[in-house]
Design a protein around this motif. Structure first.
Motif, PDB file in Angstrom:
ATOM      1  N   SER A 298      29.810  21.183  43.406  1.00  0.00           N
ATOM      2  CA  SER A 298      28.895  22.060  43.927  1.00  0.00           C
ATOM      3  C   SER A 298      29.670  23.420  44.062  1.00  0.00           C
ATOM      4  O   SER A 298      29.211  24.420  43.776  1.00  0.00           O
ATOM      5  N   MET A 299      31.067  23.592  44.499  1.00  0.00           N
ATOM      6  CA  MET A 299      31.774  24.935  44.401  1.00  0.00           C
ATOM      7  C   MET A 299      32.095  25.141  42.927  1.00  0.00           C
ATOM      8  O   MET A 299      32.001  26.306  42.710  1.00  0.00           O
ATOM      9  N   LEU A 300      32.430  24.227  42.171  1.00  0.00           N
ATOM     10  CA  LEU A 300      32.658  24.645  40.597  1.00  0.00           C
ATOM     11  C   LEU A 300      31.500  25.278  40.137  1.00  0.00           C
ATOM     12  O   LEU A 300      31.642  26.417  39.172  1.00  0.00           O
ATOM     13  N   ARG A 301      30.341  24.866  40.372  1.00  0.00           N
ATOM     14  CA  ARG A 301      29.074  25.387  39.905  1.00  0.00           C
ATOM     15  C   ARG A 301      29.036  26.949  40.340  1.00  0.00           C
ATOM     16  O   ARG A 301      28.612  27.967  39.452  1.00  0.00           O
ATOM     17  N   LEU A 302      29.141  27.098  41.626  1.00  0.00           N
ATOM     18  CA  LEU A 302      29.147  28.257  42.146  1.00  0.00           C
ATOM     19  C   LEU A 302      30.373  29.339  41.594  1.00  0.00           C
ATOM     20  O   LEU A 302      29.919  30.430  41.129  1.00  0.00           O
ATOM     21  N   MET A 303      31.378  28.613  41.158  1.00  0.00           N
ATOM     22  CA  MET A 303      32.543  29.429  40.256  1.00  0.00           C
ATOM     23  C   MET A 303      31.903  29.874  39.018  1.00  0.00           C
ATOM     24  O   MET A 303      32.268  30.931  38.583  1.00  0.00           O
ATOM     25  N   ASN A 304      31.200  29.147  38.486  1.00  0.00           N
ATOM     26  CA  ASN A 304      30.997  29.269  37.006  1.00  0.00           C
ATOM     27  C   ASN A 304      29.871  30.343  37.223  1.00  0.00           C
ATOM     28  O   ASN A 304      29.862  31.346  36.209  1.00  0.00           O
ATOM     29  N   ILE A 317      35.622  33.787  42.327  1.00  0.00           N
ATOM     30  CA  ILE A 317      36.010  32.884  43.307  1.00  0.00           C
ATOM     31  C   ILE A 317      37.397  32.315  43.121  1.00  0.00           C
ATOM     32  O   ILE A 317      37.811  31.509  42.055  1.00  0.00           O
ATOM     33  N   ASP A 318      38.424  32.474  43.913  1.00  0.00           N
ATOM     34  CA  ASP A 318      39.831  31.689  44.089  1.00  0.00           C
ATOM     35  C   ASP A 318      39.408  30.274  43.958  1.00  0.00           C
ATOM     36  O   ASP A 318      38.995  29.599  44.893  1.00  0.00           O
ATOM     37  N   PRO A 319      40.022  29.622  42.875  1.00  0.00           N
ATOM     38  CA  PRO A 319      40.124  28.147  42.795  1.00  0.00           C
ATOM     39  C   PRO A 319      40.793  27.361  43.727  1.00  0.00           C
ATOM     40  O   PRO A 319      40.647  26.103  43.931  1.00  0.00           O
ATOM     41  N   ARG A 320      41.819  28.107  44.576  1.00  0.00           N
ATOM     42  CA  ARG A 320      42.701  27.643  45.633  1.00  0.00           C
ATOM     43  C   ARG A 320      42.245  27.663  46.999  1.00  0.00           C
ATOM     44  O   ARG A 320      42.067  26.990  47.694  1.00  0.00           O
ATOM     45  N   THR A 321      41.505  28.938  47.211  1.00  0.00           N
ATOM     46  CA  THR A 321      40.968  29.129  48.541  1.00  0.00           C
ATOM     47  C   THR A 321      39.563  29.099  48.733  1.00  0.00           C
ATOM     48  O   THR A 321      39.071  28.905  49.793  1.00  0.00           O
ATOM     49  N   LEU A 322      38.733  29.022  47.632  1.00  0.00           N
ATOM     50  CA  LEU A 322      37.503  29.166  47.403  1.00  0.00           C
ATOM     51  C   LEU A 322      36.661  30.384  47.997  1.00  0.00           C
ATOM     52  O   LEU A 322      35.545  30.608  48.381  1.00  0.00           O
ATOM     53  N   LYS A 323      37.554  31.434  47.988  1.00  0.00           N
ATOM     54  CA  LYS A 323      37.105  32.628  48.345  1.00  0.00           C
ATOM     55  C   LYS A 323      37.097  33.704  47.351  1.00  0.00           C
ATOM     56  O   LYS A 323      37.760  33.865  46.425  1.00  0.00           O
ATOM     57  N   PRO A 324      36.384  34.589  47.656  1.00  0.00           N
ATOM     58  CA  PRO A 324      35.982  35.902  46.396  1.00  0.00           C
ATOM     59  C   PRO A 324      37.281  36.892  46.491  1.00  0.00           C
ATOM     60  O   PRO A 324      37.755  37.224  47.487  1.00  0.00           O
ATOM     61  N   ARG A 325      37.780  37.102  45.206  1.00  0.00           N
ATOM     62  CA  ARG A 325      38.997  37.796  45.039  1.00  0.00           C
ATOM     63  C   ARG A 325      38.627  38.899  44.027  1.00  0.00           C
ATOM     64  O   ARG A 325      37.851  38.166  42.904  1.00  0.00           O
ATOM     65  N   ALA A 326      39.280  39.998  43.468  1.00  0.00           N
ATOM     66  CA  ALA A 326      39.069  40.816  42.430  1.00  0.00           C
ATOM     67  C   ALA A 326      39.403  40.018  41.276  1.00  0.00           C
ATOM     68  O   ALA A 326      40.040  39.084  41.133  1.00  0.00           O
ATOM     69  N   ALA A 327      38.421  40.009  40.195  1.00  0.00           N
ATOM     70  CA  ALA A 327      38.829  39.278  38.844  1.00  0.00           C
ATOM     71  C   ALA A 327      40.030  39.431  38.323  1.00  0.00           C
ATOM     72  O   ALA A 327      40.950  38.542  37.957  1.00  0.00           O
ATOM     73  N   ARG A 328      40.603  40.639  38.401  1.00  0.00           N
ATOM     74  CA  ARG A 328      42.120  40.844  37.872  1.00  0.00           C
ATOM     75  C   ARG A 328      42.944  39.936  38.659  1.00  0.00           C
ATOM     76  O   ARG A 328      44.039  39.576  38.044  1.00  0.00           O
ATOM     77  N   GLU A 329      42.747  39.816  39.823  1.00  0.00           N
ATOM     78  CA  GLU A 329      43.831  39.019  40.720  1.00  0.00           C
ATOM     79  C   GLU A 329      43.681  37.870  40.427  1.00  0.00           C
ATOM     80  O   GLU A 329      44.713  36.786  40.332  1.00  0.00           O
ATOM     81  N   ILE A 330      42.635  37.199  40.169  1.00  0.00           N
ATOM     82  CA  ILE A 330      42.294  35.624  39.739  1.00  0.00           C
ATOM     83  C   ILE A 330      42.968  35.333  38.483  1.00  0.00           C
ATOM     84  O   ILE A 330      43.528  34.373  38.028  1.00  0.00           O
ATOM     85  N   VAL A 331      42.776  36.550  37.432  1.00  0.00           N
ATOM     86  CA  VAL A 331      43.205  36.090  35.926  1.00  0.00           C
ATOM     87  C   VAL A 331      44.769  36.100  36.000  1.00  0.00           C
ATOM     88  O   VAL A 331      45.301  35.309  35.419  1.00  0.00           O
ATOM     89  N   ALA A 332      45.246  37.194  36.833  1.00  0.00           N
ATOM     90  CA  ALA A 332      46.933  37.036  37.180  1.00  0.00           C
ATOM     91  C   ALA A 332      47.308  35.810  37.650  1.00  0.00           C
ATOM     92  O   ALA A 332      48.420  35.264  37.290  1.00  0.00           O
TER      93      ALA A 332
END
Length: 394
Positions: A298-304, A317-332
């Motif tokens: 369910s969370m993976l679908r939200l992330m997609n 959506i941060d795969p570790r915290t499941l909270k939203p963060r800026a895309a650049r931070e998640i890519v890093a």
């Protein structure tokens, strides 16, 4: 070092209007008359040395060699390229470009251009290739089949066994949405701006097997799930297992299928390098006995969904915290997660430089929208895609 091969689904469009054209059969006929690209640095031995998986009777793919082909797809407005396996990313990039050039040369003789886009910017109708399996899909799935004209990038990364492959699948699930965000290249559908960076990702979820999966635990768990899906009668065969990542049913690879096809071949190579980094990192975790993340489907679908909607322009959506963060931070965070593998594979500089370039000039969806804003014509978006696909512009 693991080998990597890439399949790209490409659209055939009218050279003048930019609308998709049903000339795949003619294009492939002309392609057969042209010398096949000789990819430098191909490393097919490392794949073919392991017995390839049993081919399903319904499969339309040619399995005489691992990769190196130009083939039909579901619709007559589309073809698919397939590189041979490579260990070197520079050589892989040359292979991607060589097969694009091969397709472009053949399509030109058929009066068409080739674009790498997750969807057609301009309206398009159905023109199903008349193969029995495809016609069976039309009968079984109806509008889902007839409207299916999307372009994906499928990355195959070699694995030593099905057990290792499933160990990888279970441990890369949380990062796949980041690959979708980076590659997002399908903002338009039937001539309309969808507000999504990757509307292809939305079109795909209509298929019953598409999207993220639960952790399988073992190769037997994976095989049991696939067998149950086929036995249910809801899908026709193993080729219709459209997971975001799966075991290839032809070769000993993990096939990561979540990305849009990228207009710029350099972005394709970036996605391929990140995929290999993810596989290497996950395989090491599996060997060490590290448990996969318990994130739910369910969370993976939200992330997609989040990645497909906003690409790299908003939060992921941060795969570790499941909270939203800026895309650049998640890519890093993704790059840091796989950095040891990137360094071992000599891909670190390539990945760092290409990610900086994407955040500087935007991904494919951002470029498509920028072209429309500048010219006001979707036909100009198509013309720009054709130029970038051909390597004439970056």
């Amino acid at each position: 070092m693991r080998t990597v091969g890439v399949e790209e689904e490409l659209l055939l469009v009218d050279a003048e209007s930019g609308r998709p054209r049903s000339v795949a059969a003619r294009t492939l006929r002309y392609a057969a008359e042209i010398a096949t690209p000789a990819e430098s640095g191909g490393d097919s031995a490392s794949v073919s040395s392991v017995e390839k998986r049993a081919e399903t009777p319904q499969s339309d793919a040619a399995d005489d060699v691992p990769g190196g082909s130009l083939e039909h797809e579901l619709q007559q407005q589309q073809i698919e390229t397939d590189t041979v396996p490579h260990t070197d990313m520079v050589a892989l990039g040359e292979g991607v470009r060589a097969w694009r050039d091969h397709a472009i040369t053949a399509a030109r003789r058929a009066g068409a251009r080739v674009i790498a886009s997750g969807t057609s910017p301009l309206p398009v109708g159905s023109a199903i290739v008349g193969k029995p399996r495809y016609l069976q899909m039309v009968e079984h799935f109806g509008l889902t089949t007839t409207e299916q004209l999307t372009g994906a990038c499928h990355v195959h990364v070699s694995v030593e066994s099905d057990d290792e492959g499933v160990g990888v699948l279970d441990r890369i699930r949380g990062w796949l949405s980041v690959l979708l965000a980076l590659s997002a290249n399908s903002p338009f559908w039937q001539g309309e701006d969808t507000k999504y960076a990757s509307f292809r990702s939305q079109a795909l979820v209509r298929w019953p097997t598409a999207g993220p999966t639960e952790a399988f635990g073992t190769a037997e768990g994976y095989r049991s799930t696939v067998a149950a899906m086929i036995a249910s009668g809801a899908i026709l065969d193993e080729g219709m297992v459209y997971f975001d990542a799966r075991l290839s049913h032809h070769y000993p690879t993990v096939e990561i299928r979540v990305a849009d096809v990228c207009a710029d071949a350099a972005d394709t190579v970036l996605i391929a390098a990140l995929c290999r980094g993810l596989v290497d990192t996950a395989a090491a975790e599996w060997r060490a006995g590290d448990e996969p993340s318990p994130v739910s489907v369910s969370m993976l679908r939200l992330m997609n969904w989040q990645a497909g909607r906003f690409g790299i322009e908003g939060d992921l959506i941060d795969p570790r915290t499941l909270k939203p963060r800026a895309a650049r931070e998640i890519v890093a965070e993704l790059v840091d997660h796989v950095r040891a593998a990137l360094r071992e594979n000599r891909d670190e500089a390539l990945v760092d430089e290409q990610i900086e370039l994407i955040f500087d000039r935007g991904n494919g969806a951002m470029r498509q929208r920028a072209t429309l804003e500048k010219t006001g014509q979707l036909s100009d978006v198509v013309a720009d895609l054709a130029a970038v696909t051909a390597g004439l512009e970056g």
